[in-house]
Write an enzyme that holds these catalytic residues in place. Structure first.
Site, mmCIF file in Angstrom:
data_model
loop_
_atom_site.group_PDB
_atom_site.id
_atom_site.type_symbol
_atom_site.label_atom_id
_atom_site.label_comp_id
_atom_site.label_asym_id
_atom_site.label_seq_id
_atom_site.Cartn_x
_atom_site.Cartn_y
_atom_site.Cartn_z
ATOM 1 C CG MET A 102 -1.970 -1.089 1.206
ATOM 2 S SD MET A 102 -3.163 -0.883 -0.125
ATOM 3 C CE MET A 102 -4.233 -2.285 0.167
ATOM 4 C CB CYS A 103 0.279 4.584 -1.404
ATOM 5 S SG CYS A 103 0.055 3.888 -3.055
#
Length: 254
Positions: free
Chosen positions: A1-2
């Site tokens: 995920m970012c």
């Protein structure tokens, strides 16, 4: 995920300290290496920088770390791609205009089967689920309000829109129009409010500390929102799953 980073304050503030630690997650303390970006509001204007290189290597990121741009609303993002190729047009944050103001959006997560029809002038340039969701939010805001609504009205509408998107996957996001900063959590998101008496803070991702009491006035208030706590010696508050908060003048208002 970012990874997401947001800052909201009641007086123009630089984000150098927070961004220095945040950028380490793009190759040193994390593997979010598929591009990065940052946007600063200055009154109604926006300074917007994106790069498809890693933030730890990017000459543009180095500029941000050493050039203290003053702003009351900042949104930054480092990307670990889930949808869309690694390219400049897929780097967050994204910027659009509505009601004569710029809007800035960044997303952490992965949305499945959310590609609603876009029939106004908001259309994605890149191929990410994030930009498509942002365009849909802008479209629905424009449909819901004929003119610029108040911050409480916007918050109610955004809460309804976020609840329609969130069932499609992970939907952590930051959104600002330069007047306020909205943050929504599906999974991981934390915030801190710094105000008088200010103290010293130690970054968790880098050997760097700052004594905020030497750089602030007693009336200053600063809120920082991030995917994972940036400092090791401060108390960060977790968002609840599905929670949307609005930050105004350095304070969480909802």
């Amino acid at each position: 995920m970012c990874q997401l980073l947001g800052m909201n304050s009641n007086t123009p503030t630089d984000v150098t300290f927070s961004f220095s630690g945040f950028a380490q997650r793009a190759g040193h303390t994390g593997d979010h290496c598929d591009g990065w970006g940052i946007a600063f509001f200055e009154n109604k204007g926006v300074r917007h920088f994106v790069d498809h290189q890693r933030a730890v290597d990017s000459p543009i990121a180095d500029l941000i770390r050493h050039y203290p741009i003053q702003s009351c609303n900042v949104i930054a993002h480092i990307r670990k791609a889930t949808q869309g190729v690694v390219s400049l047009e897929n780097c967050h944050p994204f910027v659009r205009e509505l009601w004569g103001r710029y809007w800035v959006f960044a997303h952490n997560g992965d949305l499945k089967d959310f590609r609603p029809r876009l029939h106004s002038h908001f259309h994605p340039v890149g191929s990410t689920d994030s930009e498509h969701a942002f365009c849909w939010i802008m479209q629905e805001l424009a449909k819901s309000h004929a003119d610029v609504p108040s911050i409480p009205e916007l918050t109610l509408t955004l809460r309804e829109l976020a609840a329609r998107i969130a069932p499609h996957g992970t939907f952590n996001f930051l959104l600002s129009n330069g007047q306020a900063l909205w943050a929504h959590a599906s999974t991981h998101l934390y915030y801190i409010e710094r105000q008088h008496p200010f103290a010293e803070a130690q970054l968790a991702d880098e050997d760097m500390r700052v004594d905020f009491s030497t750089q602030t006035a007693p009336t200053d208030r600063v809120a920082v929102i991030v995917t994972a706590p940036l400092t090791s010696n401060e108390t960060w508050h977790p968002f609840r799953a599905g929670e949307l908060k609005v930050f105004v003048d350095g304070i969480a208002c909802a």
